[in-house]
Design a protein around this motif. Structure first.
Motif, PDB file in Angstrom:
ATOM      1  N   SER A  74      13.749  14.476  -5.278  1.00  0.00           N
ATOM      2  CA  SER A  74      14.178  13.083  -5.298  1.00  0.00           C
ATOM      3  C   SER A  74      13.893  12.317  -4.007  1.00  0.00           C
ATOM      4  CB  SER A  74      15.664  13.008  -5.646  1.00  0.00           C
ATOM      5  OG  SER A  74      16.086  11.685  -5.758  1.00  0.00           O
ATOM      6  N   PRO A  75      14.128  12.883  -2.823  1.00  0.00           N
ATOM      7  CA  PRO A  75      13.880  12.095  -1.603  1.00  0.00           C
ATOM      8  C   PRO A  75      12.450  11.554  -1.513  1.00  0.00           C
ATOM      9  CG  PRO A  75      15.205  14.007  -1.071  1.00  0.00           C
ATOM     10  CD  PRO A  75      14.748  14.179  -2.500  1.00  0.00           C
ATOM     11  N   LYS A  76      11.464  12.356  -1.808  1.00  0.00           N
ATOM     12  CA  LYS A  76      10.060  11.918  -1.737  1.00  0.00           C
ATOM     13  C   LYS A  76       9.762  10.870  -2.805  1.00  0.00           C
ATOM     14  CE  LYS A  76       5.522  12.222  -0.909  1.00  0.00           C
ATOM     15  NZ  LYS A  76       4.995  10.925  -1.285  1.00  0.00           N
ATOM     16  N   LEU A  77      10.248  11.093  -4.023  1.00  0.00           N
ATOM     17  CA  LEU A  77       9.991  10.141  -5.096  1.00  0.00           C
ATOM     18  C   LEU A  77      10.688   8.805  -4.828  1.00  0.00           C
ATOM     19  CD1 LEU A  77      10.207  12.587  -8.113  1.00  0.00           C
ATOM     20  CD2 LEU A  77       8.160  11.443  -7.249  1.00  0.00           C
ATOM     21  N   GLN A  78      11.877   8.843  -4.268  1.00  0.00           N
ATOM     22  CA  GLN A  78      12.571   7.602  -3.916  1.00  0.00           C
ATOM     23  C   GLN A  78      11.834   6.873  -2.795  1.00  0.00           C
ATOM     24  OE1 GLN A  78      16.814   7.903  -3.269  1.00  0.00           O
ATOM     25  NE2 GLN A  78      17.049   9.289  -5.006  1.00  0.00           N
ATOM     26  N   GLU A  79      11.295   7.623  -1.858  1.00  0.00           N
ATOM     27  CA  GLU A  79      10.519   7.019  -0.769  1.00  0.00           C
ATOM     28  C   GLU A  79       9.285   6.307  -1.325  1.00  0.00           C
ATOM     29  OE1 GLU A  79       7.700   8.697   2.765  1.00  0.00           O
ATOM     30  OE2 GLU A  79       9.677   9.619   2.581  1.00  0.00           O
ATOM     31  N   ASP A  80       8.592   6.953  -2.258  1.00  0.00           N
ATOM     32  CA  ASP A  80       7.408   6.339  -2.881  1.00  0.00           C
ATOM     33  C   ASP A  80       7.794   5.059  -3.622  1.00  0.00           C
ATOM     34  OD1 ASP A  80       5.971   8.488  -1.915  1.00  0.00           O
ATOM     35  OD2 ASP A  80       5.830   9.500  -3.855  1.00  0.00           O
ATOM     36  N   PHE A  81       8.918   5.101  -4.327  1.00  0.00           N
ATOM     37  CA  PHE A  81       9.393   3.932  -5.058  1.00  0.00           C
ATOM     38  C   PHE A  81       9.719   2.804  -4.094  1.00  0.00           C
ATOM     39  CE2 PHE A  81      12.382   1.228  -7.221  1.00  0.00           C
ATOM     40  CZ  PHE A  81      11.886   1.163  -8.512  1.00  0.00           C
ATOM     41  N   GLN A  82      10.382   3.140  -3.007  1.00  0.00           N
ATOM     42  CA  GLN A  82      10.746   2.145  -1.996  1.00  0.00           C
ATOM     43  C   GLN A  82       9.499   1.470  -1.421  1.00  0.00           C
ATOM     44  OE1 GLN A  82      13.782   0.957  -0.978  1.00  0.00           O
ATOM     45  NE2 GLN A  82      12.731  -0.404   0.403  1.00  0.00           N
ATOM     46  N   LYS A  83       8.457   2.238  -1.171  1.00  0.00           N
ATOM     47  CA  LYS A  83       7.218   1.667  -0.642  1.00  0.00           C
ATOM     48  C   LYS A  83       6.594   0.691  -1.640  1.00  0.00           C
ATOM     49  CE  LYS A  83       5.967   5.547   2.321  1.00  0.00           C
ATOM     50  NZ  LYS A  83       5.080   6.717   2.479  1.00  0.00           N
ATOM     51  N   GLU A  84       6.673   1.028  -2.914  1.00  0.00           N
ATOM     52  CA  GLU A  84       6.067   0.204  -3.964  1.00  0.00           C
ATOM     53  C   GLU A  84       6.830  -1.107  -4.181  1.00  0.00           C
ATOM     54  OE1 GLU A  84       3.046  -0.458  -6.699  1.00  0.00           O
ATOM     55  OE2 GLU A  84       3.226   1.331  -5.447  1.00  0.00           O
ATOM     56  N   PHE A  85       8.156  -1.067  -4.062  1.00  0.00           N
ATOM     57  CA  PHE A  85       8.980  -2.222  -4.422  1.00  0.00           C
ATOM     58  C   PHE A  85       9.959  -2.643  -3.319  1.00  0.00           C
ATOM     59  CE2 PHE A  85       7.797  -0.136  -8.402  1.00  0.00           C
ATOM     60  CZ  PHE A  85       7.171  -1.189  -9.041  1.00  0.00           C
ATOM     61  N   ALA A  86       9.584  -2.471  -2.090  1.00  0.00           N
ATOM     62  CA  ALA A  86      10.466  -2.759  -0.951  1.00  0.00           C
ATOM     63  C   ALA A  86      11.099  -4.145  -1.051  1.00  0.00           C
ATOM     64  CB  ALA A  86       9.683  -2.642   0.354  1.00  0.00           C
ATOM     65  N   ASN A  87      12.413  -4.182  -0.887  1.00  0.00           N
ATOM     66  CA  ASN A  87      13.191  -5.423  -0.856  1.00  0.00           C
ATOM     67  C   ASN A  87      13.136  -6.232  -2.147  1.00  0.00           C
ATOM     68  OD1 ASN A  87      13.891  -4.940   1.899  1.00  0.00           O
ATOM     69  ND2 ASN A  87      11.857  -5.677   2.455  1.00  0.00           N
ATOM     70  N   LYS A  88      12.757  -5.595  -3.258  1.00  0.00           N
ATOM     71  CA  LYS A  88      12.644  -6.291  -4.534  1.00  0.00           C
ATOM     72  C   LYS A  88      13.584  -5.720  -5.596  1.00  0.00           C
ATOM     73  CE  LYS A  88       9.100  -9.070  -3.652  1.00  0.00           C
ATOM     74  NZ  LYS A  88       9.104 -10.499  -3.929  1.00  0.00           N
TER      75      LYS A  88
END
Length: 99
Positions: A74-88
């Motif tokens: 989960s930590p890596k997948l959440q990081e990838d998601f955060q990069k894709e949709f940061a602040n959105k």
């Protein structure tokens, strides 16, 4: 049966990008961990909120598999998601157990 539910409120202007990312990238990556037996992406229709609300649900048969997923994947997948949709988006997670 245990359901790992991730509720995400995404800004309206990028919700189509979110759906495509979830269906084509993120959810297949989660399923590739081997910790879940099925998944689905649901759109909340009531009540209406700011933005668009989606629930990604992942089904597992053992709490240990969910714990392993949360610790090791989960930590890596959440990081990838955060990069894709940061602040959105805003997201929260819950766990449900079938009675």
């Amino acid at each position: 049966m245990i359901i790992y539910n991730v509720t995400t409120i995404i800004e309206e202007d990028i919700h189509e990008k979110y759906v495509q990312f979830m269906k084509n990238t993120h959810m297949p990556e989660v399923m590739a961990t081997g910790k879940f037996v099925s998944c689905s992406l649901l759109k909340l229709t009531e009540p209406m909120n700011e933005g668009i609300t989606y629930c990604a649900q992942y089904i597992t048969d053992e709490i240990g598999k969910l714990e392993d997923y949360r610790k090791n994947y989960s930590p890596k997948l959440q990081e990838d998601f955060q990069k894709e949709f940061a602040n959105k988006f805003v997201a929260f997670r819950s766990v449900l157990e079938e009675i």
